[in-house]
Design a protein around this motif. Structure first.
Motif, PDB file in Angstrom:
ATOM      1  N   TYR A 129       0.833  -1.200   0.000  1.00 17.39           N
ATOM      2  CA  TYR A 129       0.000   0.000   0.000  1.00 17.39           C
ATOM      3  C   TYR A 129       0.872   1.257   0.000  1.00 17.39           C
ATOM      4  O   TYR A 129       0.668   2.184  -0.797  1.00 17.39           O
ATOM      5  N   ILE A 130       1.858   1.286   0.894  1.00 22.90           N
ATOM      6  CA  ILE A 130       2.748   2.446   0.974  1.00 22.90           C
ATOM      7  C   ILE A 130       3.563   2.593  -0.304  1.00 22.90           C
ATOM      8  O   ILE A 130       3.739   3.702  -0.834  1.00 22.90           O
ATOM      9  N   LEU A 131       4.077   1.490  -0.817  1.00 21.67           N
ATOM     10  CA  LEU A 131       4.873   1.535  -2.036  1.00 21.67           C
ATOM     11  C   LEU A 131       4.062   2.096  -3.196  1.00 21.67           C
ATOM     12  O   LEU A 131       4.555   2.924  -3.972  1.00 21.67           O
ATOM     13  N   THR A 132       2.819   1.675  -3.315  1.00 20.77           N
ATOM     14  CA  THR A 132       1.972   2.160  -4.402  1.00 20.77           C
ATOM     15  C   THR A 132       1.732   3.650  -4.293  1.00 20.77           C
ATOM     16  O   THR A 132       1.801   4.383  -5.294  1.00 20.77           O
ATOM     17  N   LYS A 133       1.455   4.130  -3.099  1.00 16.70           N
ATOM     18  CA  LYS A 133       1.235   5.563  -2.923  1.00 16.70           C
ATOM     19  C   LYS A 133       2.508   6.352  -3.245  1.00 16.70           C
ATOM     20  O   LYS A 133       2.445   7.451  -3.809  1.00 16.70           O
TER      21      LYS A 133
END
Length: 288
Positions: free
Chosen positions: A234-238
């Motif tokens: 999730y963090i990587l995508t953002k």
């Protein structure tokens, strides 16, 4: 392994538009968390479910309208007993580069407001829902019959839809910031907001679980169950979505943007960027 999906549409250079008309989907047939460059409009005819958009949960019910700007993480989860029946329009914003007439109006204004207010749902009145359903039906008719000029007709219907949403629906209906009826722990709502504000920083599972006052194991299970992906993905995508935005809107170097978005090394940034978007950072910058 990044679990989130970047949805890629067919390459319609002349007509970047797609419609999924009145489809009823199960939890198994819905895409997991995903994002795409195109803008999306979802209209709900009946049924119920949950929609996760950006960092907020919404319930889905008859008459709801969702406006999802490009490169926004989202996922629909239909109810098992009464699954949602909805129509979804997908289009490239490049379609709307029409002449400006000096009155300050933009066909993407509703999407811009959704991004600014972080509110992506509009609950329509009955007469609004009827008008929206009619426009969707008209677009479906043109797609099915493909009479010469049908693409021009669909384009005009899309403009009519966007104009109607901005002037009539959004002007009278308050956006839904959150839904308290959903069974989502308060600590999860708060942690999603915290992650949204700090995703470019060094955030660990230990840090997040302590802030949420739950064990790391419980945090991981709950996050995966409610969001549909693990917190690192999730963090990587953002971070990647933010990096793409900076590449398109600023003159900062790739190295600087990688550091701003929380990547410790340039090679790792390049690898994750290419893996998630299918393009290199340089290619994205050249496309502007």
């Amino acid at each position: 392994m990044v679990e989130l999906i970047r949805k890629i549409f067919d390459d319609h250079d002349l007509f970047p538009f797609s419609l999924a008309y009145k489809s009823t989907k199960s939890s198994q047939s819905e895409l997991p968390d995903h994002f795409h460059d195109w803008y999306e409009i979802v209209f709900v005819y009946r049924g119920s479910g949950t929609f996760f958009v950006d960092h907020t949960f919404y319930d889905m019910k008859q008459g709801d309208l969702f406006l999802i700007p490009g490169n926004t993480i989202h996922r629909a989860t239909p109810d098992k007993e009464t699954p949602v029946t909805s129509s979804a329009i997908y289009f490239s914003p490049a379609m709307l580069q029409a002449a400006q007439f000096g009155d300050g109006f933009s066909y993407l204004q509703s999407f811009e407001q959704a991004s600014a207010l972080r509110g992506y749902k509009l609950a329509t009145l009955p007469h609004h829902a009827q008008q929206l359903a009619q426009i969707f039906e008209s677009i479906q008719y043109e797609l099915l019959h493909a009479i010469p000029g049908y693409r021009q007709a669909i384009y005009l219907h899309l403009l009519q839809l966007l104009l109607y949403v901005q002037r009539d629906v959004a002007a009278t209906e308050a956006r839904t910031p959150h839904v308290d009826t959903l069974v989502v722990p308060q600590w999860m709502r708060e942690i999603l907001l915290y992650m949204d504000q700090h995703y470019c920083e060094n955030i660990s599972l230990t840090t997040l679980s302590k802030r949420a006052a739950v064990s790391p194991a419980h945090f991981s299970r709950a996050f995966k169950q409610l969001i549909g992906m693990n917190f690192t993905a999730y963090i990587l995508t953002k971070r990647i979505i933010r990096a793409k935005q900076l590449l398109q809107e600023s003159d900062a170097s790739v190295q600087t943007i990688a550091e701003m978005c929380g990547f410790e090394s340039l090679p790792h940034f390049h690898a994750m960027f290419k893996r998630m978007l299918g393009l290199t950072p340089a290619a994205v910058r050249k496309s502007v």
